[in-house]
Design a protein around this motif. Sequence first.
Motif, short mmCIF file in Angstrom:
data_model
loop_
_atom_site.label_atom_id
_atom_site.label_comp_id
_atom_site.label_asym_id
_atom_site.label_seq_id
_atom_site.Cartn_x
_atom_site.Cartn_y
_atom_site.Cartn_z
N TYR A 136 6.74 9.92 24.79
CA TYR A 136 8.12 9.45 24.71
C TYR A 136 8.36 8.65 23.44
O TYR A 136 9.45 8.64 22.91
N TYR A 137 7.30 7.97 22.97
CA TYR A 137 7.47 7.09 21.82
C TYR A 137 7.19 7.78 20.49
O TYR A 137 7.42 7.21 19.43
N VAL B 33 11.04 15.89 24.16
CA VAL B 33 10.57 14.82 25.05
C VAL B 33 11.72 14.07 25.69
O VAL B 33 11.73 13.84 26.89
N TRP B 34 12.72 13.71 24.87
CA TRP B 34 13.82 12.91 25.42
C TRP B 34 14.81 13.77 26.17
O TRP B 34 15.48 13.34 27.08
N THR B 40 18.25 16.39 38.05
CA THR B 40 19.05 15.73 39.05
C THR B 40 18.12 14.91 39.94
O THR B 40 16.96 14.74 39.65
N GLY B 60 16.74 4.20 44.00
CA GLY B 60 18.11 4.17 44.53
C GLY B 60 18.36 2.89 45.30
O GLY B 60 19.41 2.29 45.22
N SER B 61 17.35 2.47 46.00
CA SER B 61 17.47 1.19 46.71
C SER B 61 16.42 0.26 46.13
O SER B 61 15.39 0.68 45.64
N PRO B 81 17.33 -1.31 41.73
CA PRO B 81 18.08 -0.06 41.60
C PRO B 81 18.33 0.18 40.12
O PRO B 81 18.95 -0.63 39.46
N ARG B 104 15.79 4.46 31.94
CA ARG B 104 16.16 5.86 31.80
C ARG B 104 14.97 6.77 32.07
O ARG B 104 13.83 6.41 31.81
N SER B 105 15.29 7.93 32.57
CA SER B 105 14.27 8.93 32.83
C SER B 105 13.50 9.22 31.55
O SER B 105 14.09 9.38 30.50
N GLY B 106 12.17 9.26 31.65
CA GLY B 106 11.34 9.53 30.48
C GLY B 106 10.71 8.28 29.92
O GLY B 106 9.66 8.33 29.30
N GLN B 107 11.35 7.13 30.13
CA GLN B 107 10.77 5.90 29.62
C GLN B 107 9.56 5.49 30.45
O GLN B 107 9.42 5.89 31.60
N GLN B 119 6.20 5.30 35.01
CA GLN B 119 7.02 6.24 34.28
C GLN B 119 8.24 6.59 35.11
O GLN B 119 8.13 6.77 36.32
N SER B 128 26.63 8.89 31.05
CA SER B 128 27.89 9.05 31.76
C SER B 128 27.76 8.70 33.23
O SER B 128 28.75 8.62 33.94
N PRO B 130 27.69 6.52 36.39
CA PRO B 130 28.31 5.22 36.59
C PRO B 130 27.30 4.16 37.06
O PRO B 130 26.25 4.49 37.58
N ASP B 131 27.66 2.90 36.84
CA ASP B 131 26.81 1.80 37.31
C ASP B 131 27.05 1.56 38.80
O ASP B 131 26.15 1.18 39.52
N SER C 33 18.35 -8.24 42.57
CA SER C 33 19.15 -7.24 43.26
C SER C 33 18.68 -7.14 44.70
O SER C 33 17.50 -7.02 44.95
N GLN C 35 19.76 -5.68 48.86
CA GLN C 35 20.65 -4.90 49.71
C GLN C 35 20.78 -5.62 51.04
O GLN C 35 19.80 -6.12 51.58
N TRP C 217 31.45 -2.26 32.61
CA TRP C 217 30.78 -1.54 33.69
C TRP C 217 31.48 -0.20 33.91
O TRP C 217 32.71 -0.11 33.80
N ARG C 218 30.71 0.79 34.23
CA ARG C 218 31.27 2.11 34.49
C ARG C 218 31.30 2.32 36.00
O ARG C 218 30.25 2.37 36.65
N VAL C 219 32.50 2.38 36.53
CA VAL C 219 32.66 2.49 37.97
C VAL C 219 33.10 3.91 38.30
O VAL C 219 34.12 4.38 37.80
N GLY C 220 32.34 4.59 39.11
CA GLY C 220 32.67 5.96 39.49
C GLY C 220 33.50 5.97 40.77
O GLY C 220 33.19 5.26 41.72
N TYR C 233 32.49 12.94 41.24
CA TYR C 233 33.43 11.86 40.95
C TYR C 233 34.82 12.41 40.68
O TYR C 233 34.99 13.48 40.10
N PHE C 236 36.24 7.98 36.29
CA PHE C 236 35.48 6.76 36.05
C PHE C 236 36.40 5.67 35.51
O PHE C 236 37.33 5.95 34.77
#
Lengths: 171, 135, 366
Positions: A136-137, B33-34, B40, B60-61, B81, B104-107, B119, B128, B130-131, C33, C35, C217-220, C233, C236
């Motif tokens: 990755y790096y 790589v990136w 998904t 996710g949690s 999360p 992020r995925s890959g880091q 990883q 894109s 959302p938070d 964080s 829950q 913040w990006r709110v979906g 979505y 956003f």
Amino acid sequence: MKLTTKQLTLCAMLAAMALALSYLENVFPLSLAIPIPGIKLGLANIVTVFALYALGPVQALLILLARCILGAVFAGNMNALLFSLLGGVTAMLVMIILSRLRWLSVYGVSVGGAAAHNCGQVAAAILTLGNTAPLYYLPVLLGVSLFTGALTGLVAACLFRALAHTDLMKG
Amino acid sequence: MPMRRSPKLRPNGWDALVILAVVLLAAACAVTVWGRGGGTGELTAVVSIDGREVERVALGSAAGERVYAGNGYTLTVDFEPGGVTVREADCPTQDCVHTGTITRSGQSIVCLPGRIIIQLTGGPADASAPDVVIG
Amino acid sequence: MRRLTVLLLALAMLAGLTACGMEPADPNTAQESIQVIAMDTVMTFSIYGEKSTHAVYAAEDEVRRLEGLLSRTDPESDVSRLNAAPAGEAVTVSEDTRSLLEMARFYAMMTEGAFDCTLAPVSSAWGFTEESFRVPSRTELDGLLQHVGWEKFQLPEGQNLTASHDEGVEIDLGGIAKGYVTDVIAGILEENHVPRATISLGGNVLVWGDRPDGTPWRVGIQDPARADAADGYAGFLSLTDAFAVTSGSYQRYFEEDGQRYHHIIDPATGCPADSGLTSVTVVEKRERDANSNILGSGTECDALSTALFVMGEEKALEFWRTERESRQMSFDLVLVTEDGRVVVTDGIADVFTPDETSGYAYETVS
């Protein structure tokens, strides 16, 4: 092959200098900016570049091995050996090939060497960890190698200029 | 004998070619790589010690804090999360702590002394995503 | 070429210097964080900053406390005691419950009954309280609607901590409780000088400050048509310091004889609101005016999202225009309609991004 006393002394001196440069790197660890353990700027490549032109590939390789092994022994860290060996040897091989291309200047050779150095180190990280995560790096590291390579090239060029008129190089 | 081979001391166009080659290599590498990270599914932290995968933590949690030991070193890892941070480590280099939070995925976070890798895989690779989601 | 080399070198050195001067950790990126499962929802609190740990647990404590006051299943809660009391008897309630009741009455009046906290008997008849769904008869609904209406409970003046109700009236503050929780949490965040946070209660969201990278913040907004998809979505919103609440018919529903019945009941008919909308999102900026009064309220967004869903597109937009002119309430809307349109009011048009893959037709109204 035969080594003259002068050549042998020169080799030993260069190995000592390379070792000192490796230590210097630890003062400004690259890993602060790019968090891959074991990653180095590759300042010791200055010595490799110099030795390659001034003494020849075999001598340069000997100096490299001495530097890597002694460095690992002094640091008491055998993990580091793999990193410096893989990085150093890959850089060396690429630079041997590039230095045969006569139209390349010392800058081109050392940039190629620096890039190879980083590739070798990433390979070492992948080997040690048994995981391709460090890949990755690599793009970032290759970018960094442009600068470190130019730096090494500049220092080496200065060295050659300064030493061209001395008898250090004379057999 | 002067130098065995006297090198050119001034950079020229051919050197630029080497630089170009390195840049291209970096770009190609970055794309492969990136770019692949994406996919998904949920963002997941894969923890491996000594080359073997020991745990997968879905981000996710909040999974909270976990402790991993490898090669005599101990890492305290925070799973939140969307991000993983090594909060504490007793290794000499502290590289893993300096890495900060990976999101992020890959880091990845790598602890060389402990031979521990965390990883990130899966999850939205693009900015894109959302938070927060309402609904 | 030489100049270039010098330039490259200078850059390399600069890069080296920056690396050395890098801060090890920014307190603003310290994150806590948790829950919490409460009020029939999974709540996620992500709070940044030095006091994030304290703030997160203070927020959880408040949620538990409010749940204890407002629960309809806990017989000891304020709401349960109030509902169980005989008609006309004044029941002592906590300050929070009383002020929620006052707000419930206020929003019922404002929306001319489109929001109503006395709908509980009707909701129960449809089975939305106990999850035992059925379609009640018209006669049954008409009978139950006799006991629905914001004027059927009393909040005596001068007795600030009491409430009472008419015969057969049942109160459920669930329609604004989560909004109220976000208001309370906003207070906690302010008190603890929290630089940034996201508070998500399912349909109720509070975003505080900006993202660690300095962008909003990006709110979906969940796409009602793809309610099961985690990444479907309707659009956003880029928000800082704001409440956003969505009410949608996709959130809870059941099907019988091929007909879908959702949980947002129209107080006028006693039936699921058939307004042509599939979701309503209400957004309010949370800030303080010159006199340091708080503007924006999660409770208000919560009440309005339900009420405007019931009203339907036309009346909802009319309501929005009236309020904007009178400057009494300052909110903005994202409406998703049954016929495939997404309507955004112009106050948030510049922070709204459509989702190109959703297939909706996007409109901005003013």
